[in-house]
Write an enzyme that holds these catalytic residues in place. Structure first.
Site, PDB file in Angstrom:
ATOM      1  N   PRO A  18       0.649  -1.374  -0.017  1.00  0.00           N
ATOM      2  CA  PRO A  18       0.078   0.035   0.165  1.00  0.00           C
ATOM      3  C   PRO A  18       0.837   1.304   0.009  1.00  0.00           C
ATOM      4  CG  PRO A  18      -0.150  -0.999   2.144  1.00  0.00           C
ATOM      5  CD  PRO A  18       0.736  -1.941   0.967  1.00  0.00           C
ATOM      6  N   ASN A  19       0.341   2.220  -0.617  1.00  0.00           N
ATOM      7  CA  ASN A  19       0.811   3.559  -0.830  1.00  0.00           C
ATOM      8  C   ASN A  19       1.912   3.768  -1.666  1.00  0.00           C
ATOM      9  OD1 ASN A  19      -1.102   4.781   0.752  1.00  0.00           O
ATOM     10  ND2 ASN A  19      -0.198   3.787   2.564  1.00  0.00           N
ATOM     11  N   ASP A  61       1.948 -15.621   6.227  1.00  0.00           N
ATOM     12  CA  ASP A  61       1.775 -17.113   6.207  1.00  0.00           C
ATOM     13  C   ASP A  61       1.580 -17.563   4.480  1.00  0.00           C
ATOM     14  OD1 ASP A  61       1.404 -17.544   8.855  1.00  0.00           O
ATOM     15  OD2 ASP A  61      -0.894 -17.435   8.849  1.00  0.00           O
ATOM     16  N   HIS A  88       4.601  -4.561   8.924  1.00  0.00           N
ATOM     17  CA  HIS A  88       4.705  -4.511  10.311  1.00  0.00           C
ATOM     18  C   HIS A  88       3.535  -5.196  10.835  1.00  0.00           C
ATOM     19  CE1 HIS A  88       7.749  -2.027   9.047  1.00  0.00           C
ATOM     20  NE2 HIS A  88       7.023  -1.107   8.531  1.00  0.00           N
ATOM     21  N   TYR A 129      11.549   8.496   0.752  1.00  0.00           N
ATOM     22  CA  TYR A 129      11.210   7.224  -0.203  1.00  0.00           C
ATOM     23  C   TYR A 129      11.885   7.693  -1.526  1.00  0.00           C
ATOM     24  CZ  TYR A 129       8.055   5.551   3.329  1.00  0.00           C
ATOM     25  OH  TYR A 129       7.582   5.125   4.480  1.00  0.00           O
ATOM     26  N   ALA A 167       3.497  -0.914   4.585  1.00  0.00           N
ATOM     27  CA  ALA A 167       2.841  -0.800   6.021  1.00  0.00           C
ATOM     28  C   ALA A 167       2.537  -2.266   6.437  1.00  0.00           C
ATOM     29  CB  ALA A 167       1.802   0.017   6.101  1.00  0.00           C
ATOM     30  N   ARG A 217       5.161  11.016  -2.391  1.00  0.00           N
ATOM     31  CA  ARG A 217       4.966  10.482  -1.081  1.00  0.00           C
ATOM     32  C   ARG A 217       6.107  10.581  -0.294  1.00  0.00           C
ATOM     33  NH1 ARG A 217       4.744   4.327   1.230  1.00  0.00           N
ATOM     34  NH2 ARG A 217       4.453   4.762   3.242  1.00  0.00           N
ATOM     35  N   GLU A 258      12.994  -9.569   0.802  1.00  0.00           N
ATOM     36  CA  GLU A 258      12.215  -8.421   1.201  1.00  0.00           C
ATOM     37  C   GLU A 258      12.963  -7.137   0.879  1.00  0.00           C
ATOM     38  OE1 GLU A 258      11.324  -8.806   5.565  1.00  0.00           O
ATOM     39  OE2 GLU A 258      10.541  -6.925   5.742  1.00  0.00           O
ATOM     40  N   ARG A 280      14.088   4.220  11.915  1.00  0.00           N
ATOM     41  CA  ARG A 280      12.870   5.209  12.010  1.00  0.00           C
ATOM     42  C   ARG A 280      11.952   4.758  13.253  1.00  0.00           C
ATOM     43  NH1 ARG A 280       9.900   4.645   6.502  1.00  0.00           N
ATOM     44  NH2 ARG A 280       8.829   6.360   7.274  1.00  0.00           N
ATOM     45  N   HIS A 326      13.032  -2.838   1.045  1.00  0.00           N
ATOM     46  CA  HIS A 326      12.392  -1.434   1.777  1.00  0.00           C
ATOM     47  C   HIS A 326      13.227  -0.369   1.148  1.00  0.00           C
ATOM     48  CE1 HIS A 326       9.793  -3.508   4.445  1.00  0.00           C
ATOM     49  NE2 HIS A 326      10.731  -4.245   4.900  1.00  0.00           N
ATOM     50  N   LEU A 327      12.572   0.702   0.657  1.00  0.00           N
ATOM     51  CA  LEU A 327      13.176   1.868   0.295  1.00  0.00           C
ATOM     52  C   LEU A 327      13.881   2.487   1.428  1.00  0.00           C
ATOM     53  CD1 LEU A 327      10.319   3.026  -1.816  1.00  0.00           C
ATOM     54  CD2 LEU A 327      12.441   2.481  -2.906  1.00  0.00           C
ATOM     55  N   SER A 328      13.360   2.647   2.329  1.00  0.00           N
ATOM     56  CA  SER A 328      14.016   3.271   3.721  1.00  0.00           C
ATOM     57  C   SER A 328      14.581   2.345   4.531  1.00  0.00           C
ATOM     58  CB  SER A 328      12.724   4.173   4.430  1.00  0.00           C
ATOM     59  OG  SER A 328      11.948   3.244   5.000  1.00  0.00           O
ATOM     60  N   ARG A 357       8.317   0.487  13.113  1.00  0.00           N
ATOM     61  CA  ARG A 357       8.944  -0.128  11.930  1.00  0.00           C
ATOM     62  C   ARG A 357      10.040  -1.182  11.933  1.00  0.00           C
ATOM     63  NH1 ARG A 357       6.131   3.359   8.058  1.00  0.00           N
ATOM     64  NH2 ARG A 357       5.836   5.312   9.151  1.00  0.00           N
ATOM     65  N   ASN A 387       7.886  -5.727  -1.642  1.00  0.00           N
ATOM     66  CA  ASN A 387       8.323  -4.471  -0.507  1.00  0.00           C
ATOM     67  C   ASN A 387       6.482  -4.463   0.100  1.00  0.00           C
ATOM     68  OD1 ASN A 387       8.023  -2.229   0.880  1.00  0.00           O
ATOM     69  ND2 ASN A 387       9.012  -0.899  -0.684  1.00  0.00           N
TER      70      ASN A 387
HETATM   71  C1  DQA Z   1       8.474   0.804   3.367  1.00  0.00           C
HETATM   72  C2  DQA Z   1       8.727   1.112   4.848  1.00  0.00           C
HETATM   73  C3  DQA Z   1       7.451   0.897   5.730  1.00  0.00           C
HETATM   74  O1  DQA Z   1       7.768   0.984   7.112  1.00  0.00           O
HETATM   75  C4  DQA Z   1       6.216   2.028   5.044  1.00  0.00           C
HETATM   76  O2  DQA Z   1       5.243   1.548   5.744  1.00  0.00           O
HETATM   77  C5  DQA Z   1       6.194   1.954   3.758  1.00  0.00           C
HETATM   78  C6  DQA Z   1       7.511   1.807   2.929  1.00  0.00           C
HETATM   79  C7  DQA Z   1       9.746   1.212   2.539  1.00  0.00           C
HETATM   80  O3  DQA Z   1       9.918   1.014   1.313  1.00  0.00           O
HETATM   81  O4  DQA Z   1      10.750   1.861   3.054  1.00  0.00           O
HETATM   82  O5  DQA Z   1       5.038   1.954   3.190  1.00  0.00           O
HETATM   83  O6  DQA Z   1       8.258  -0.337   3.219  1.00  0.00           O
END
Ligand code: DQA
Length: 152
Positions: free
Chosen positions: A13-14, A90, A83, A26, A80, A21, A101, A110, A103-105, A114, A77
């Site tokens: 999501p997002n 599963d 977490h 990001y 959210a 964003r 896995e 953080r 993550h950009l950040s 997270r 990725n």
């Molecule tokens: C994220 C890190 C997550 O904590 C956050 O909710 C995201 C992006 C990242 O790519 O850094 O939406 O997965």
């Protein structure tokens, strides 16, 4: 001639809002920019990429279930859902495929909520904090996982 292995690249999501964003966290690249870079990297490695994004946990679970029979590995990725989602963890476990896995950040520097990932428990490894480059590192890692003979 056999078809090149397919890697499913899932975005939660997002992430469809990348570019606008919180760019200070990001980056300025859009998800389309990242997709294009992934396709180029995959082409050079002779693997296929199926790149998707959803804001829906259920849709992500459906795609992961389907991957069991259609993909050689999953790069995810989960955003959210990293977490919160036992359902995604599963589904990844039952897919019985290598999982990387991304993550950009750097989720470990953080907010404390997270720092815990349900997905890490079923991933081979995690790439976090390298921005969009993390997706390309994940493809390189996945290629070695699905073609173990090719150390480079
Ligand atoms: C994220 C890190 C997550 O904590 C956050 O909710 C995201 C992006 C990242 O790519 O850094 O939406 O997965």
């Amino acid at each position: 001639m056999t078809a090149p292995p397919r890697i499913l690249v899932l975005n939660g999501p997002n992430l469809n809002m990348l570019g606008v964003r919180e760019p200070e966290i990001y980056g300025h690249q859009t998800l389309d920019d990242i997709r294009e870079a992934c396709l180029a990297r995959a082409g050079a490695a002779d693997v296929e990429i199926d790149f998707r994004q959803s804001n829906s946990e259920a849709e992500l679970v459906d795609w992961i279930q389907h991957a069991r029979d259609s993909a050689a590995g999953i790069i995810i990725n989960p955003a959210a859902y990293t977490h919160t989602s036992v359902a995604i963890m599963d589904a990844l476990a039952l897919a019985a495929l290598p999982v990387v896995e991304v993550h950009l950040s750097n989720i470990y520097r953080r907010e404390s909520f997270r720092s815990h990932s349900h997905v890490s428990a079923v991933a081979v490894g995690v790439i976090s904090g390298f921005g969009s480059q993390g997706y390309l590192l994940a493809i390189d890692a996945m290629v070695r996982l699905i073609r173990p003979g090719e150390e480079g």
